[in-house]
Design an enzyme around this catalytic site. Structure first.
Site, short mmCIF file in Angstrom:
data_model
loop_
_atom_site.label_atom_id
_atom_site.label_comp_id
_atom_site.label_asym_id
_atom_site.label_seq_id
_atom_site.Cartn_x
_atom_site.Cartn_y
_atom_site.Cartn_z
N HIS A 110 0.82 -1.21 0.00
CA HIS A 110 0.00 0.00 0.00
C HIS A 110 0.86 1.26 0.00
CE1 HIS A 110 -3.79 -2.27 1.69
NE2 HIS A 110 -3.56 -2.51 0.42
N GLU A 205 -7.86 -10.51 17.81
CA GLU A 205 -9.17 -11.20 17.88
C GLU A 205 -9.38 -11.91 16.54
OE1 GLU A 205 -11.51 -7.68 18.29
OE2 GLU A 205 -11.07 -7.06 16.24
P1 OAD Z 1 -7.45 -2.84 10.49
O1 OAD Z 1 -7.55 -1.66 11.39
O2 OAD Z 1 -8.59 -3.10 9.58
O3 OAD Z 1 -7.24 -4.16 11.35
C1 OAD Z 1 -6.26 -4.24 12.34
C2 OAD Z 1 -6.39 -5.57 13.07
O4 OAD Z 1 -5.35 -5.62 14.03
C3 OAD Z 1 -7.72 -5.74 13.82
O5 OAD Z 1 -8.29 -7.00 13.48
C4 OAD Z 1 -7.30 -5.70 15.30
O6 OAD Z 1 -8.07 -6.57 16.10
C5 OAD Z 1 -5.87 -6.15 15.23
N1 OAD Z 1 -5.03 -5.66 16.33
C6 OAD Z 1 -5.14 -4.52 17.05
N2 OAD Z 1 -4.16 -4.42 17.96
C7 OAD Z 1 -3.41 -5.55 17.84
C8 OAD Z 1 -2.25 -6.05 18.51
N3 OAD Z 1 -1.65 -5.39 19.50
N4 OAD Z 1 -1.75 -7.25 18.09
C9 OAD Z 1 -2.34 -7.94 17.08
N5 OAD Z 1 -3.43 -7.52 16.43
C10 OAD Z 1 -3.96 -6.34 16.79
O7 OAD Z 1 -6.06 -2.69 9.70
P2 OAD Z 1 -5.58 -3.46 8.39
O8 OAD Z 1 -6.14 -4.84 8.33
O9 OAD Z 1 -4.12 -3.29 8.30
O10 OAD Z 1 -5.55 0.67 3.51
O11 OAD Z 1 -6.26 -2.58 7.28
C11 OAD Z 1 -6.04 -2.89 5.93
C12 OAD Z 1 -6.06 -1.64 5.10
O12 OAD Z 1 -7.25 -0.91 5.36
C13 OAD Z 1 -4.96 -0.63 5.44
O13 OAD Z 1 -3.75 -0.91 4.78
C14 OAD Z 1 -5.54 0.66 4.95
C15 OAD Z 1 -6.92 0.50 5.54
O14 OAD Z 1 -7.93 1.24 4.98
C16 OAD Z 1 -5.52 1.84 2.81
O15 OAD Z 1 -5.50 2.92 3.36
C17 OAD Z 1 -5.51 1.64 1.32
#
Ligand code: OAD
Length: 236
Positions: A110, A205
Site C-alpha cells: 500500500h 481477535e
Molecule cells: P485494520 O484496522 O482493519 O485491522 C487491524 C487488526 O489488528 C484488527 O483486526 C485488530 O483486532 C488487530 N489488532 C489490534 N491491535 C493488535 C495487537 N496489538 N496485536 C495484534 N493484532 C492487533 O487494519 P488493516 O487490516 O491493516 O488501507 O487494514 C487494511 C487496510 O485498510 C490498510 O492498509 C488501509 C486501511 O484502509 C488503505 O488505506 C488503502
C-alpha cells in the site's frame, strides 16, 4: 521435511503496540475520518489540502521518538535472517517500522508514508517533512504537485505479480494484525491455501476471514510473534 518458503502478511495491528492507531478498531483512524474524504483519488482532486493534512499528521507520528519498532517487528527480522528458505514479508502498512527494524525482503503493497510522488513528472522521493503548498518536487521542481506515495482506495496495490508468485510457491502463510476487511490482501490466505500452504492467523481477535485459516493465535502481536518465530526456527 521442514517447510522452506514462507510469506508473512502484516497489517496495522502489528504497529498498534508501537503507538500507531489501527483503522477499524473503535478508536481507529476510520472512526475519525471518512475514507472518501482522505484516501481516494477523488478526495485528492476535490480537496488536496485536506488529504495532504491527513497524511502530514500521520507522517509526523513517524518522527515521534515514542513510535519505534516493537518486539513483533524485530522478531520478523530475526526470522528473515535465520530462515533457511525463501522469505517474503508483505505489509499493508504505510509506516516505516518494518524498515527501521531491519526487514529487507519487504514489499509495502500500500505504499509508504515516508515517500512522496510528483503528479507532474511521476518521480518518487523520500520525504519525512510535512508537504506544504510551496514544497517543490526534488526531481522537476514543480510545486503543489507532491502526493503521498501511498495506494488509495480505487488504486492498484504495488508489486502484485511478485506477491502472487510468492503465494503460489509458499509452504507457510502467516497473516499478522490485519482485520481481513480489505482486498486483495484479505484474499491472500485463499491463494496460499489453494497452492497447498499451511496458513495461520495471528491477531488480537478473530479476523473477518478467520475461517479461511488452518490455525489461529489470538492476542497481542508483540507477545505472540516473537514466540511464534522461535517455534518456526526450532522446527525448521
Ligand atoms: P485494520 O484496522 O482493519 O485491522 C487491524 C487488526 O489488528 C484488527 O483486526 C485488530 O483486532 C488487530 N489488532 C489490534 N491491535 C493488535 C495487537 N496489538 N496485536 C495484534 N493484532 C492487533 O487494519 P488493516 O487490516 O491493516 O488501507 O487494514 C487494511 C487496510 O485498510 C490498510 O492498509 C488501509 C486501511 O484502509 C488503505 O488505506 C488503502
Amino acid at each position: 521435511m521442514a517447510p522452506h518458503a514462507i510469506v508473512i502478511l502484516t497489517g496495522a495491528g502489528i504497529s498498534a503496540e508501537s503507538g500507531l492507531a489501527t483503522f477499524r478498531d473503535p478508536d481507529g483512524i476510520w472512526a475519525r475520518h471518512r475514507i472518501e474524504d482522505v484516501a481516494t483519488p477523488e478526495a485528492w482532486r476535490r480537496d488536496p489540502a485536506k488529504v495532504t493534512g491527513f497524511y502530514n499528521a500521520r507522517r509526523r507520528q513517524l518522527l515521534d521518538p515514542a513510535v519505534a519498532p516493537n518486539p513483533a517487528h524485530h522478531a520478523l527480522v530475526r526470522l528473515e535472517q535465520a530462515w533457511p528458505g525463501d522469505f517474503l514479508l508483505v505489509t499493508q502498512n504505510v509506516d516505516n517500522l518494518h524498515d527501521r527494524a531491519g526487514s529487507h525482503r519487504l514489499i509495502h503493497m500500500h505504499g509508504e508514508l515516508a515517500r512522496v510522488r510528483c503528479t507532474s513528472c511521476g518521480a518518487e522521493a523520500p520525504w519525512l517533512a510535512d508537504v506544504e503548498p510551496a514544497s517543490a518536487c526534488p526531481a522537476c521542481g514543480a510545486t503543489g504537485s507532491l502526493r503521498p506515495a501511498v495506494v488509495w482506495f480505487g488504486e492498484m496495490p504495488l508489486e502484485m505479480e511478485r506477491i502472487a508468485r510468492a503465494l503460489t510457491e509458499c509452504d507457510v502463510f502467516i497473516a499478522i494484525g490485519t482485520s481481513g476487511a480489505v482486498y486483495p490482501a484479505a484474499g491472500f490466505v485463499g491463494e496460499a491455501r489453494a497452492a497447498g500452504a499451511h496458513t495461520m492467523e495471528v491477531n488480537l481477535e478473530p479476523s473477518d476471514v478467520r475461517s479461511r485459516f488452518h490455525e489461529a493465535r489470538h492476542g497481542p502481536a508483540a507477545t505472540l510473534v516473537p514466540a511464534l518465530v522461535e517455534e518456526l526456527l526450532a522446527a525448521r
